[in-house]
Design a protein around this motif. Sequence first.
Motif, PDB file in Angstrom:
ATOM      1  N   SER A   1       0.838  -1.199   0.000  1.00  0.00           N
ATOM      2  CA  SER A   1       0.000   0.000   0.000  1.00  0.00           C
ATOM      3  C   SER A   1       0.874   1.250   0.000  1.00  0.00           C
ATOM      4  N   GLY A   2       2.054   1.183   0.621  1.00  0.00           N
ATOM      5  CA  GLY A   2       2.973   2.319   0.594  1.00  0.00           C
ATOM      6  C   GLY A   2       3.434   2.629  -0.816  1.00  0.00           C
ATOM      7  N   HIS A   3       3.824   1.591  -1.548  1.00  0.00           N
ATOM      8  CA  HIS A   3       4.268   1.797  -2.928  1.00  0.00           C
ATOM      9  C   HIS A   3       3.140   2.355  -3.786  1.00  0.00           C
ATOM     10  N   LEU A   4       1.930   1.830  -3.593  1.00  0.00           N
ATOM     11  CA  LEU A   4       0.809   2.312  -4.395  1.00  0.00           C
ATOM     12  C   LEU A   4       0.443   3.739  -4.004  1.00  0.00           C
ATOM     13  N   TYR A   5       0.523   4.024  -2.706  1.00  0.00           N
ATOM     14  CA  TYR A   5       0.160   5.358  -2.229  1.00  0.00           C
ATOM     15  C   TYR A   5       1.083   6.409  -2.842  1.00  0.00           C
ATOM     16  N   PHE A   6       2.368   6.088  -2.901  1.00  0.00           N
ATOM     17  CA  PHE A   6       3.335   7.043  -3.463  1.00  0.00           C
ATOM     18  C   PHE A   6       3.592   6.817  -4.955  1.00  0.00           C
ATOM     19  N   ASN A   7       2.785   5.949  -5.580  1.00  0.00           N
ATOM     20  CA  ASN A   7       2.939   5.659  -7.008  1.00  0.00           C
ATOM     21  C   ASN A   7       4.339   5.223  -7.389  1.00  0.00           C
ATOM     22  N   ARG A   8       4.930   4.410  -6.547  1.00  0.00           N
ATOM     23  CA  ARG A   8       6.283   3.956  -6.823  1.00  0.00           C
ATOM     24  C   ARG A   8       6.250   2.535  -7.365  1.00  0.00           C
ATOM     25  N   PRO A   9       6.694   2.328  -8.596  1.00  0.00           N
ATOM     26  CA  PRO A   9       6.740   0.956  -9.106  1.00  0.00           C
ATOM     27  C   PRO A   9       7.862   0.161  -8.436  1.00  0.00           C
ATOM     28  N   ASN A  10       7.662  -1.125  -8.339  1.00  0.00           N
ATOM     29  CA  ASN A  10       8.701  -1.986  -7.790  1.00  0.00           C
ATOM     30  C   ASN A  10       8.474  -3.367  -8.374  1.00  0.00           C
ATOM     31  N   ARG A  11       9.545  -3.973  -8.876  1.00  0.00           N
ATOM     32  CA  ARG A  11       9.312  -5.242  -9.569  1.00  0.00           C
ATOM     33  C   ARG A  11       8.925  -6.369  -8.621  1.00  0.00           C
ATOM     34  N   TYR A  12       9.050  -6.158  -7.297  1.00  0.00           N
ATOM     35  CA  TYR A  12       8.638  -7.200  -6.359  1.00  0.00           C
ATOM     36  C   TYR A  12       7.181  -7.081  -5.940  1.00  0.00           C
ATOM     37  N   LEU A  13       6.512  -5.992  -6.345  1.00  0.00           N
ATOM     38  CA  LEU A  13       5.118  -5.794  -5.927  1.00  0.00           C
ATOM     39  C   LEU A  13       4.250  -7.006  -6.227  1.00  0.00           C
ATOM     40  N   VAL A  14       4.443  -7.567  -7.427  1.00  0.00           N
ATOM     41  CA  VAL A  14       3.640  -8.707  -7.849  1.00  0.00           C
ATOM     42  C   VAL A  14       3.854  -9.890  -6.902  1.00  0.00           C
ATOM     43  N   HIS A  15       5.112 -10.121  -6.538  1.00  0.00           N
ATOM     44  CA  HIS A  15       5.409 -11.242  -5.627  1.00  0.00           C
ATOM     45  C   HIS A  15       4.830 -10.988  -4.246  1.00  0.00           C
ATOM     46  N   TRP A  16       4.989  -9.777  -3.767  1.00  0.00           N
ATOM     47  CA  TRP A  16       4.450  -9.450  -2.437  1.00  0.00           C
ATOM     48  C   TRP A  16       2.948  -9.685  -2.412  1.00  0.00           C
ATOM     49  N   MET A  17       2.273  -9.221  -3.469  1.00  0.00           N
ATOM     50  CA  MET A  17       0.826  -9.372  -3.544  1.00  0.00           C
ATOM     51  C   MET A  17       0.439 -10.844  -3.485  1.00  0.00           C
ATOM     52  N   ARG A  18       1.183 -11.663  -4.228  1.00  0.00           N
ATOM     53  CA  ARG A  18       0.839 -13.094  -4.256  1.00  0.00           C
ATOM     54  C   ARG A  18       1.091 -13.749  -2.911  1.00  0.00           C
ATOM     55  N   TRP A  19       2.195 -13.387  -2.274  1.00  0.00           N
ATOM     56  CA  TRP A  19       2.471 -13.968  -0.946  1.00  0.00           C
ATOM     57  C   TRP A  19       1.385 -13.563   0.038  1.00  0.00           C
ATOM     58  N   MET A  20       1.032 -12.275  -0.012  1.00  0.00           N
ATOM     59  CA  MET A  20       0.038 -11.795   0.939  1.00  0.00           C
ATOM     60  C   MET A  20      -1.285 -12.543   0.743  1.00  0.00           C
ATOM     61  N   HIS A  21      -1.646 -12.747  -0.512  1.00  0.00           N
ATOM     62  CA  HIS A  21      -2.876 -13.457  -0.839  1.00  0.00           C
ATOM     63  C   HIS A  21      -2.871 -14.870  -0.245  1.00  0.00           C
ATOM     64  N   HIS A  22      -1.732 -15.544  -0.355  1.00  0.00           N
ATOM     65  CA  HIS A  22      -1.676 -16.925   0.132  1.00  0.00           C
ATOM     66  C   HIS A  22      -1.539 -17.008   1.650  1.00  0.00           C
ATOM     67  N   LEU A  23      -0.995 -15.951   2.257  1.00  0.00           N
ATOM     68  CA  LEU A  23      -0.804 -15.971   3.714  1.00  0.00           C
ATOM     69  C   LEU A  23      -2.101 -15.737   4.473  1.00  0.00           C
ATOM     70  N   ASP A  24      -3.028 -15.049   3.803  1.00  0.00           N
ATOM     71  CA  ASP A  24      -4.249 -14.585   4.442  1.00  0.00           C
ATOM     72  C   ASP A  24      -4.868 -15.592   5.412  1.00  0.00           C
ATOM     73  N   GLU A  25      -5.001 -16.825   4.933  1.00  0.00           N
ATOM     74  CA  GLU A  25      -5.724 -17.831   5.689  1.00  0.00           C
ATOM     75  C   GLU A  25      -4.944 -18.301   6.915  1.00  0.00           C
ATOM     76  N   TRP A  26      -3.630 -18.085   6.897  1.00  0.00           N
ATOM     77  CA  TRP A  26      -2.788 -18.651   7.951  1.00  0.00           C
ATOM     78  C   TRP A  26      -2.470 -17.652   9.052  1.00  0.00           C
ATOM     79  N   VAL A  27      -3.061 -16.470   8.953  1.00  0.00           N
ATOM     80  CA  VAL A  27      -2.913 -15.494  10.029  1.00  0.00           C
ATOM     81  C   VAL A  27      -4.067 -15.732  10.998  1.00  0.00           C
ATOM     82  N   MET A  28      -3.743 -16.211  12.197  1.00  0.00           N
ATOM     83  CA  MET A  28      -4.827 -16.680  13.079  1.00  0.00           C
ATOM     84  C   MET A  28      -4.905 -15.910  14.386  1.00  0.00           C
TER      85      MET A  28
END
Lengths: 209, 204
Positions: free
Chosen positions: A118-145
């Motif tokens: 959200s920081g990168h998006l807020y400041f409109n800063r591209p980063n080639r890892y954004l895609v990976h971060w997004m995917r990890w976050m998506h998969h982690l969702d269920e395991w945060v208890m």
Amino acid sequence: MKISHYDACPECDLLLNLVAPKIGDKAHCPRCGLLLSRPCKQSIERSFALSIAGFILFFPANLLPMVGITIMGNANTGLLFSGVVALFNDGMEAVAIVVFLASILFPLVHIVLSLLISGHLYFNRPNRYLVHWMRWMHHLDEWVMLEVYMLSIIVACVKLMALAQLKLGWGLYAFVALIVITTLLTGSLDEELFWQRIHQLRERNGNAN
Amino acid sequence: MQTKANALSQGFIRCHDCGYLVKIVNQPLSCPRCDSHLHARHPHSLQRTTAFLLSSFLLYIPANIFPIMIVNQFGAGEPNTIAGGIIELIDSGMIPIGLLVLVASILVPSLKLIGISLLLLCVHFRWQVNARRWTTMYRVIAFVGRWSMLDIFMISILVDLVNFSGIQIIAGPAATAFAAVVILTMFAAENFDPRLLWDTQQDL
């Protein structure tokens, strides 16, 4: 290859005409009833703010004692991490690792990832890892208890009430606040919007090069 | 808003990671938006779900017969199974909490095992069912699974707090088995693809 005016239901694969619901509205799949999207006002700004708050709260929630207990004059306090250590010392390494992952490491990684994205998006800063971060976050969702852990604290306290005096610590209050923040964060983080913005940033960056 | 077709039959694949809809031309391997592998359905969904499910069925037995925690009071150890702990809570008058633990540690895991088995059988034998209702069942199973970790977290709290010379709580062997059951059934639910329920219905 790119088709933008169709969408598909993730759970029944019905082909849908893409309709972006208004803020406050919900879109359900007409065939299986799945909640498809529920856009939130200022998703990026809110997610950024909540991620900062969550990241700050993570430290008192982990470092301050949660519950104090006194039995026959002997006192003891518990932290999130000391529960993991106690299990480890009992020879329950596997369980200790699971508890550590679900109640400490995954929540931390999740909040750091959402802060970064959200920081990168807020400041409109591209980063080639954004895609990976997004995917990890998506998969982690269920395991945060965290909220399951909260319920366990309540049950444990009820069990101990009969034989000990209990004292709630500041760590517990911080932990409750952390759960409120992460719940709000899940509600405000619109994944589809985030993906669209990441895609835009990526294409703009690709054209610039 | 509604078309009458499956996205796959119209040549579309929805990316499993980012939800991007891609028109299949010459089998593109990765999603143009997030680079992850594209697959119309979870790969080997039935096989993987069955494998996780069978392992959790097996581990469910030791999880219920061995003690999940042992209360050592002045040298005398009192082992507690999952069911024993609940009976104790209800006996001492803490009925709401007892029911809560009953739901989280007994009803949810066992109904989950049965539910996932039914979903697998339904797809495998192409039962003609109300797919919407079955999808809802899948959603409930996937949602409630994590709440069974309640017992495991509670043990970690009790083991940590109650550690005095006179009285001690230690984790029993069933804790490992039970944690494994919860995680394996979560994997099973994650690997099951509810779209298969719709693929096998003939009159859609």
